[in-house]
Each structure stands twice: as structure tokens, then as C-alpha cells.
Design a protein around this motif. Sequence first.
Motif, PDB file in Angstrom:
ATOM      1  N   ILE A 351      -7.377   7.790  27.894  1.00 51.52           N
ATOM      2  CA  ILE A 351      -7.128   6.666  26.991  1.00 51.52           C
ATOM      3  C   ILE A 351      -8.171   5.595  27.270  1.00 51.52           C
ATOM      4  N   PRO A 352      -8.978   5.198  26.288  1.00 49.21           N
ATOM      5  CA  PRO A 352     -10.036   4.212  26.532  1.00 49.21           C
ATOM      6  C   PRO A 352      -9.479   2.882  27.023  1.00 49.21           C
ATOM      7  N   ALA A 353     -10.172   2.264  27.976  1.00 49.05           N
ATOM      8  CA  ALA A 353      -9.719   1.002  28.544  1.00 49.05           C
ATOM      9  C   ALA A 353      -9.559  -0.070  27.473  1.00 49.05           C
ATOM     10  N   GLU A 354     -10.431  -0.034  26.468  1.00 48.01           N
ATOM     11  CA  GLU A 354     -10.353  -1.068  25.434  1.00 48.01           C
ATOM     12  C   GLU A 354      -9.069  -0.968  24.612  1.00 48.01           C
ATOM     13  N   SER A 355      -8.405   0.193  24.666  1.00 51.27           N
ATOM     14  CA  SER A 355      -7.160   0.362  23.920  1.00 51.27           C
ATOM     15  C   SER A 355      -6.041  -0.514  24.458  1.00 51.27           C
ATOM     16  N   VAL A 356      -6.122  -0.892  25.731  1.00 53.53           N
ATOM     17  CA  VAL A 356      -5.071  -1.709  26.338  1.00 53.53           C
ATOM     18  C   VAL A 356      -5.592  -3.074  26.770  1.00 53.53           C
ATOM     19  N   ALA A 357      -6.783  -3.429  26.327  1.00 60.10           N
ATOM     20  CA  ALA A 357      -7.401  -4.692  26.759  1.00 60.10           C
ATOM     21  C   ALA A 357      -6.644  -5.919  26.263  1.00 60.10           C
ATOM     22  N   SER A 358      -5.824  -5.756  25.230  1.00 63.24           N
ATOM     23  CA  SER A 358      -5.093  -6.907  24.687  1.00 63.24           C
ATOM     24  C   SER A 358      -4.006  -7.405  25.613  1.00 63.24           C
ATOM     25  N   ASN A 359      -3.601  -6.589  26.590  1.00 63.92           N
ATOM     26  CA  ASN A 359      -2.590  -6.992  27.568  1.00 63.92           C
ATOM     27  C   ASN A 359      -3.297  -7.152  28.909  1.00 63.92           C
ATOM     28  N   PRO A 360      -3.523  -8.388  29.381  1.00 63.32           N
ATOM     29  CA  PRO A 360      -4.278  -8.604  30.621  1.00 63.32           C
ATOM     30  C   PRO A 360      -3.666  -7.910  31.837  1.00 63.32           C
ATOM     31  N   VAL A 361      -2.341  -7.863  31.921  1.00 69.72           N
ATOM     32  CA  VAL A 361      -1.694  -7.212  33.057  1.00 69.72           C
ATOM     33  C   VAL A 361      -1.991  -5.721  33.043  1.00 69.72           C
ATOM     34  N   VAL A 362      -1.806  -5.091  31.889  1.00 68.86           N
ATOM     35  CA  VAL A 362      -2.075  -3.660  31.776  1.00 68.86           C
ATOM     36  C   VAL A 362      -3.548  -3.373  32.038  1.00 68.86           C
ATOM     37  N   ALA A 363      -4.416  -4.228  31.512  1.00 69.28           N
ATOM     38  CA  ALA A 363      -5.850  -4.028  31.720  1.00 69.28           C
ATOM     39  C   ALA A 363      -6.201  -4.079  33.203  1.00 69.28           C
ATOM     40  N   SER A 364      -5.628  -5.043  33.919  1.00 70.21           N
ATOM     41  CA  SER A 364      -5.903  -5.163  35.356  1.00 70.21           C
ATOM     42  C   SER A 364      -5.374  -3.956  36.120  1.00 70.21           C
ATOM     43  N   LEU A 365      -4.160  -3.533  35.793  1.00 72.40           N
ATOM     44  CA  LEU A 365      -3.574  -2.394  36.496  1.00 72.40           C
ATOM     45  C   LEU A 365      -4.300  -1.095  36.162  1.00 72.40           C
ATOM     46  N   THR A 366      -4.823  -1.004  34.941  1.00 74.23           N
ATOM     47  CA  THR A 366      -5.578   0.187  34.566  1.00 74.23           C
ATOM     48  C   THR A 366      -6.856   0.297  35.393  1.00 74.23           C
ATOM     49  N   GLU A 367      -7.475  -0.840  35.684  1.00 69.78           N
ATOM     50  CA  GLU A 367      -8.706  -0.842  36.476  1.00 69.78           C
ATOM     51  C   GLU A 367      -8.481  -0.305  37.885  1.00 69.78           C
ATOM     52  N   ILE A 368      -7.274  -0.496  38.424  1.00 68.23           N
ATOM     53  CA  ILE A 368      -7.021  -0.073  39.803  1.00 68.23           C
ATOM     54  C   ILE A 368      -6.156   1.183  39.872  1.00 68.23           C
ATOM     55  N   ALA A 369      -5.907   1.813  38.723  1.00 67.89           N
ATOM     56  CA  ALA A 369      -5.004   2.967  38.687  1.00 67.89           C
ATOM     57  C   ALA A 369      -5.460   4.093  39.605  1.00 67.89           C
ATOM     58  N   ALA A 370      -6.770   4.218  39.784  1.00 67.72           N
ATOM     59  CA  ALA A 370      -7.288   5.328  40.595  1.00 67.72           C
ATOM     60  C   ALA A 370      -6.918   5.209  42.065  1.00 67.72           C
ATOM     61  N   THR A 371      -6.484   4.035  42.513  1.00 65.29           N
ATOM     62  CA  THR A 371      -6.089   3.875  43.915  1.00 65.29           C
ATOM     63  C   THR A 371      -4.686   4.405  44.179  1.00 65.29           C
ATOM     64  N   GLY A 372      -3.947   4.758  43.132  1.00 61.69           N
ATOM     65  CA  GLY A 372      -2.539   5.122  43.291  1.00 61.69           C
ATOM     66  C   GLY A 372      -2.302   6.511  43.850  1.00 61.69           C
ATOM     67  N   ARG A 373      -1.324   6.595  44.743  1.00 62.96           N
ATOM     68  CA  ARG A 373      -0.849   7.879  45.285  1.00 62.96           C
ATOM     69  C   ARG A 373       0.650   7.962  45.096  1.00 62.96           C
ATOM     70  N   PRO A 374       1.166   9.114  44.675  1.00 59.33           N
ATOM     71  CA  PRO A 374       2.626   9.238  44.570  1.00 59.33           C
ATOM     72  C   PRO A 374       3.266   9.123  45.943  1.00 59.33           C
ATOM     73  N   LEU A 375       4.411   8.462  45.992  1.00 61.28           N
ATOM     74  CA  LEU A 375       5.111   8.259  47.254  1.00 61.28           C
ATOM     75  C   LEU A 375       6.028   9.450  47.525  1.00 61.28           C
ATOM     76  N   LEU A 376       5.736  10.188  48.584  1.00 56.84           N
ATOM     77  CA  LEU A 376       6.552  11.320  49.019  1.00 56.84           C
ATOM     78  C   LEU A 376       6.823  12.322  47.897  1.00 56.84           C
ATOM     79  N   PRO A 377       5.784  12.801  47.203  1.00 56.17           N
ATOM     80  CA  PRO A 377       6.025  13.765  46.121  1.00 56.17           C
ATOM     81  C   PRO A 377       6.671  15.043  46.639  1.00 56.17           C
ATOM     82  N   GLY A 378       7.701  15.499  45.931  1.00 55.55           N
ATOM     83  CA  GLY A 378       8.366  16.738  46.277  1.00 55.55           C
ATOM     84  C   GLY A 378       9.305  16.671  47.463  1.00 55.55           C
TER      85      GLY A 378
END
Length: 419
Positions: A351-378
Amino acid sequence: MKRTRTWLGVGGAALALVATGCSGGGSDAGGPVELTFWHGYSEADGDVLEGIVDDFNASQDDITINTELKTWASIDDTLLTALSAGEGPDIVAMPSERLPVYASKGAFAELDDFYDDEGSNTANLVPGAADMVEVDGVKYGVPTGFVPLAVYYNTALFEAAGVTEFPQTWDEWVATSEQLTVDEDGDGTPEQYGVVLPDHATVGNGLWPSLFYGNGGAVVEDGKAVIDSPENAETLEFWASAIADSQISPTGVDGVGADELFSGGKAAMTVGGPWMASIADENGIAYEIAPLPAGPKEQAASAIGVSMAVTVDTEDAEQAAAEEFFSFFLNDENSVAWSLGSGWPPLRSDIPAESVASNPVVASLTEIAATGRPLLPGVVNSVDVLTAVDELTQRAVAGEDVDALLGEAQSEIQAALDE
């Protein structure tokens, strides 16, 4: 009517879903397949979800989804009982750490075939979001949310302290927190803390695992407890020392207390999820969002997740209908609508970043999404595992011997994994 199923229900007792029992789903002869969908989205995200469901129902004549809003706790408390009585939902949403519990009891249908279908819109799911719905190599859910913990910081307090740049490393994070800590009367209890790092019952129980990740540590790997490691000992000693020596954060605070300190302007930084934006707005706090500063080994954060599953108390036609809805939920248009409406970053990496740029919170969280790890998967007994982590971190920050505490936590976590 439903196929007869035998599975492990409440208390581990074998329960039979008898063929004469019917859940909320089903269809009349010649009518559409009707599915019942339990979820706990009660704020603006719930309105967006209802809109997507309404659009799905209107898009075709073969399937009707009826939603039932419940609290997340109510879903957790009543799902197994309802399924055993033939009165459960066909689709259910729940926090991702609870999904393995029910999957292990045979309550959810396998979805690997759905993921293999090119039309499922799952090919480009954020990897961590896909990992969190997998138990023993089998996918049992479809994510509805996946967001890494982030630092929310009070820009007015940063400006007042002359801090112009957000810290990038742990050492910088501590130094910045010291600069933002204010003890005007010198009584040893700051009127303003640089950061609030709750030492137990933390947000999504993910703060301390995030810190462990940053120094190359972990809690569980490949089904084994790995918390008693030199890396985790170093992490606990670093942060316990920073908190005790510089009083950058209070001790004995839980996640709720941390939210209150930040919302009251008594802490310049806190670690949280998208809801912190609403809390800040409600309390008139100007804020920005940043990723957790990088530890000595890497930059990573536990991610909070929610997912949908198909209950085992369904017919083949009903599962197919549920999967059709999942594909609709994850299509291009709805992926953007859901992200903007829920305040969480898009679940699909394409999903292109510009698609969610209208929401500053979502835009900021999208920028750092790659740092996320699932907590205790499985991990099935995640509650017991996280309880052991809570005890470990609270006692470590209080000054108890880290090595001894890690040994205790290792035994407790492994026991929980072995159950």
C-alpha cells in the motif's frame, strides 16, 4: 447444520460439537449464507469495520455478515462455551496473543489454503502480521491490526528543555531523559520525568521484550525459553541503573499509570500504541511519534496485533464465505479505509505511503512499521509467560539481583511452555 467436531474446550476437557447444534451462521434453502461475526472494536474503528461489512453485504447477494459487538474480555470468556453449545460465531476477532490458545484447542479452522489463493490479497501482508497468526506452521487467522510500539513525546516539554532532536540510541535516550527530568525542590521525587518506562503490566506487555530485542535478546525462541541470557542481563542492568541513578522514570508504575503520567504532562516520553494519540489529543498535549531508539544490537519493537479467525463450528460453504470476506477486507480500497479509520498502519506492505498520508498518526506509524515483531507468536500459554516477565522486570527495576531473577524467570517460562 454443523459437522460433528471433537476438540479441547474449557479446562482441557473434550467437548463435542454435536451435529444437531447450530451456530449463528447458516443459510435457508435458496437464501444467502449468513455469518455471525464477533468483534470488540467499539470506537471509531468499529464504525469503519461496520462500513466495510455493510459494503461487503451490498456487493453481492450470496453472503450476509451480521456483526455482534462485544468487549474483548467477553469474547475471551465466552467463546469456548458458546461454541460447545453450537451458539458461537462463525468469525471472531481477538488480540493476536489469544489466537494460539484457541487454535491449540481445535476451535479455529486452518487457513493455509486461503493464503495459497492468489485472490486472497495476503501475498503482501507485513511479514510480522502474517507470522502472528501461525501456530505450529499452520495459519489460523487473518490480521486486522499490527503496529509496533512507538515513543510518543511531548513536544512542548522538549522545546522547554531545549531538546531539538529525538534520541536515536539507548545512550542518547537516557541522556535526553535526564535533560527532560525536573526535580525543582530537590526532594528526590521529580515533578517531571523524562520518560515513563512501566516495569510491569506494560502496554501490550511488549515494552520489555522490545528492550530485550534491542540488545539481541529474546523471551522465547523455537518454543524454548531463552530469557536467561547475557544479553537480557545486560539490558536489565542498563535500564535499572539508568532509572535508579538518574530518576528518569518512576518505579512501580504499570501501563495505565504510564498513560496517566504522560496525559497529565508529568512525563515527557512514553511508549505506547495508536490510542496514545487520542489520549494526548483529549488532554491537549502536542506530541510527535518516533520509533524506539536503537539498542546496541538493533532497532526493534514488539507489535500489538489483532486477528480474525473462522471457528471450527462452520460448514465448508460458510468457511468459503468467511474467506471471501477476508479477501474483501484486505483489498486495496478497504486496506486504506481500515488503516485511516482504525489509526493503525496498513497491513499490506504494497500500500503506497501516500495513500495514508492524510492521517499524520498512521503516516508516522507506517514509517516505523518495519521495526515491529510479533509478541510471542504461536505461544499458547502467553499469559503465564508474560506474567513471569512482569515479575522479572518489576523486581529487577526495584534493585534485586538480575542473575537470580533471570534464572527464576527461565524456569517459570519453560514450565509454561511445557504445559
